[in-house]
Design a protein around this motif. Structure first.
Motif, PDB file in Angstrom:
ATOM      1  N   UNK A   1      47.524  33.437  48.608  1.00 15.73           N
ATOM      2  CA  UNK A   1      48.736  33.629  47.829  1.00 15.73           C
ATOM      3  C   UNK A   1      48.599  34.905  47.015  1.00 15.73           C
TER       4      UNK A   1
ATOM      5  N   UNK B   1      45.051  34.261  44.891  1.00 15.55           N
ATOM      6  CA  UNK B   1      44.475  32.931  44.664  1.00 15.55           C
ATOM      7  C   UNK B   1      44.402  32.178  45.981  1.00 15.55           C
ATOM      8  N   UNK B   2      43.649  31.118  45.953  1.00 16.73           N
ATOM      9  CA  UNK B   2      43.531  30.217  47.095  1.00 16.73           C
ATOM     10  C   UNK B   2      44.251  28.935  46.716  1.00 16.73           C
ATOM     11  N   UNK B   3      45.383  28.710  47.337  1.00 21.80           N
ATOM     12  CA  UNK B   3      46.241  27.588  46.967  1.00 21.80           C
ATOM     13  C   UNK B   3      45.479  26.278  46.971  1.00 21.80           C
ATOM     14  N   UNK B   4      45.638  25.556  45.876  1.00 24.43           N
ATOM     15  CA  UNK B   4      45.029  24.245  45.773  1.00 24.43           C
ATOM     16  C   UNK B   4      43.589  24.250  45.303  1.00 24.43           C
ATOM     17  N   UNK B   5      43.023  25.441  45.179  1.00 25.51           N
ATOM     18  CA  UNK B   5      41.602  25.506  44.824  1.00 25.51           C
ATOM     19  C   UNK B   5      41.306  26.388  43.618  1.00 25.51           C
ATOM     20  N   UNK B   6      42.162  27.378  43.366  1.00 26.13           N
ATOM     21  CA  UNK B   6      41.796  28.330  42.320  1.00 26.13           C
ATOM     22  C   UNK B   6      43.021  28.809  41.568  1.00 26.13           C
TER      23      UNK B   6
ATOM     24  N   UNK C   1      42.600  26.971  31.005  1.00 27.50           N
ATOM     25  CA  UNK C   1      43.753  26.358  31.613  1.00 27.50           C
ATOM     26  C   UNK C   1      43.620  24.849  31.515  1.00 27.50           C
TER      27      UNK C   1
ATOM     28  N   UNK D   1      53.207  22.131  44.657  1.00 28.55           N
ATOM     29  CA  UNK D   1      53.097  23.261  45.597  1.00 28.55           C
ATOM     30  C   UNK D   1      53.329  24.635  44.985  1.00 28.55           C
TER      31      UNK D   1
ATOM     32  N   UNK E   1      52.463  25.695  42.027  1.00 26.15           N
ATOM     33  CA  UNK E   1      51.712  25.764  40.785  1.00 26.15           C
ATOM     34  C   UNK E   1      51.219  27.173  40.464  1.00 26.15           C
ATOM     35  N   UNK E   2      51.161  28.032  41.512  1.00 25.35           N
ATOM     36  CA  UNK E   2      50.633  29.372  41.239  1.00 25.35           C
ATOM     37  C   UNK E   2      51.632  30.276  40.520  1.00 25.35           C
TER      38      UNK E   2
END
Lengths: 112, 114
Positions: free
Chosen positions: A32, A93-98, B49, B98, B100-101
């Protein structure tokens, strides 16, 4: 962890020219890639983002390209205007991990 | 619609004094909450966070701490400020799930430690 390098640190263009800002990332699992714009004294705001399942995304004068093999992505602004002047941050970022890791920013100056 | 409030906007504090910055989010529930610091020429550095009340993750060990006493309230604190704590502090939130970023930032606090 992830490391994001951003270049150039400062970019000056004439109104109407195109501007390109480049970022490289280190973690091949990152998927992402957002870009934020921060005008002087204001908060950063998301302007465009891309996920690793696509190579390019456009939104009017702004586009982002992604090269997963080379682990770099770029922001392209066409027909620049003085109101495009701001600091631009890339992130990965790495979705779901970071969480997001940001680059150090590029100050874009568009002269009339 | 969702809004994020952060205060104060500007703060000048002497070395060794305590610090408390507050951030609240309205219009959403159970957000992810973040504290970032922006030093000149160094981009956005994630400090803390939180994914829920009382759940704090620290990214950078230092003399700062964070707390989340309520679902939509995030506080950044220090018992004794250092000169190196000067900078622009930004609170941010994102939804759980989904998207969240995607971060939404507060207006920031410019902290000068003298």
């Amino acid at each position: 962890g992830e490391n994001v390098e951003q270049h150039p640190s400062t970019l000056s263009v004439q109104e109407g020219d195109s501007a390109v800002i480049k970022c490289t990332y280190s973690d091949s699992a990152s998927n992402y890639f957002p870009w934020y714009k921060q005008e002087l004294g204001k908060r950063p705001q998301l302007i465009i983002d891309i996920r690793s399942n696509v190579g390019e995304k456009k939104d009017q004068r702004i586009a982002v390209t992604l090269n997963k093999t080379a682990k770099h992505f770029s922001l392209h602004i066409t027909e620049t205007q003085p109101e495009d002047s701001a600091v631009y941050f890339c992130a990965a970022s790495r979705s779901g991990y970071s969480t997001l890791t940001f680059g150090k920013g590029t100050m874009l100056l568009v002269s009339p | 619609s969702q809004t994020i409030h952060q205060w104060p906007a500007t703060l000048v504090q002497p070395v060794g004094s305590p610090l408390s910055l507050e951030c609240t989010v309205e219009g959403t529930s159970n957000p992810n909450l973040y504290w970032y610091r922006q030093a000149a020429g160094r981009g956005l550095q994630l400090l803390f966070y939180s994914v829920g009340i009382g759940q704090i993750s620290s990214e950078v060990p230092q003399n700062l701490s964070a707390s989340r006493p309520q679902d939509r309230q995030f506080i950044l604190s220090s018992k004794k400020l250092l000169l190196s704590d000067s900078g622009f502090y930004l609170c941010a939130w994102s939804v759980q799930g989904p998207a969240y970023e995607k971060l939404f930032f507060g207006s920031g606090t410019q902290l000068s430690v003298l």
